[in-house]
Motif scaffolding. Structure first.
Motif, PDB file in Angstrom:
ATOM      1  N   GLU A  51      85.344   1.477  85.639  1.00 51.39           N
ATOM      2  CA  GLU A  51      83.924   1.623  85.941  1.00 51.39           C
ATOM      3  C   GLU A  51      83.662   2.950  86.649  1.00 51.39           C
ATOM      4  N   HIS A  72      70.842   1.993  81.291  1.00 50.44           N
ATOM      5  CA  HIS A  72      71.802   1.631  80.249  1.00 50.44           C
ATOM      6  C   HIS A  72      71.217   1.402  78.858  1.00 50.44           C
ATOM      7  N   TYR A  78      76.705  -5.024  81.754  1.00 55.23           N
ATOM      8  CA  TYR A  78      77.006  -3.777  82.459  1.00 55.23           C
ATOM      9  C   TYR A  78      76.677  -3.943  83.930  1.00 55.23           C
ATOM     10  N   SER A 114      78.971   2.861  89.887  1.00 54.22           N
ATOM     11  CA  SER A 114      78.713   1.508  89.412  1.00 54.22           C
ATOM     12  C   SER A 114      78.739   0.582  90.619  1.00 54.22           C
TER      13      SER A 114
END
Length: 155
Positions: free
Chosen positions: A72, A95, A52, A76
């Motif tokens: 995304e 995350h 990620y 991000s």
């Protein structure tokens, strides 16, 4: 503190392992690599989970005016690169919820650039560097802390 690193002709990355966290530090090595620098995209691959991109608190005012990956989130680091030359990653913050895993983490750091009209250009995977860090709690510090607390409690 363990250190891992990587460099190419343009940038270098140092990863400093701490107590269940990693401090990533970046350096731009040439004047040409500094020109138009927008920041850094950081991708994290935990030991057994999907990779990620880290989240950036800052993002472009008009993200649609810059090259971006629509799959995304706008914050991000793929779409809003880190504007600092260091970043502290603590697994479990964004995350991984309340149960982050320990083991080998791969950090992929990519410098991002603006063009002549100050629009971020498309992601260039060829500029990416990987560093691998074995993330774990620092057991020696925990033992020292336990000994200190025990000593203080006996007083």
């Amino acid at each position: 503190m363990a250190v891992a690193g990587a460099k190419n002709d343009a940038v270098s990355i140092a990863a400093h392992r701490g107590d269940a966290k990693t401090l990533l530090a970046f350096d731009v090595l040439t004047d040409s690599a500094k020109k138009g620098l927008a920041g850094f995209t950081i991708k994290v691959k935990p030991p057994t989970r999907e990779a990620y991109y880290l989240i950036n608190d800052l993002q472009f005012e008009h993200p649609d005016q810059h090259a971006r990956d629509p799959s995304e989130a706008e914050n991000s680091t793929m779409n809003a690169p880190i504007h600092k030359f260091r970043w502290l990653h603590v697994p479990g913050q964004d995350h991984q919820g309340l149960s982050p895993e320990f083991g080998d983490y791969t950090y992929t750091v990519t410098p991002r650039y603006f063009n002549e009209t100050n629009k971020m250009v498309a992601f260039e995977a060829g500029l990416s560097l990987d560093v691998i860090v074995r993330l774990a709690p620092n057991r020696d510090n925990r033992r020292a802390l336990t000994i200190s607390i025990t000593y203080l409690n006996r007083r």
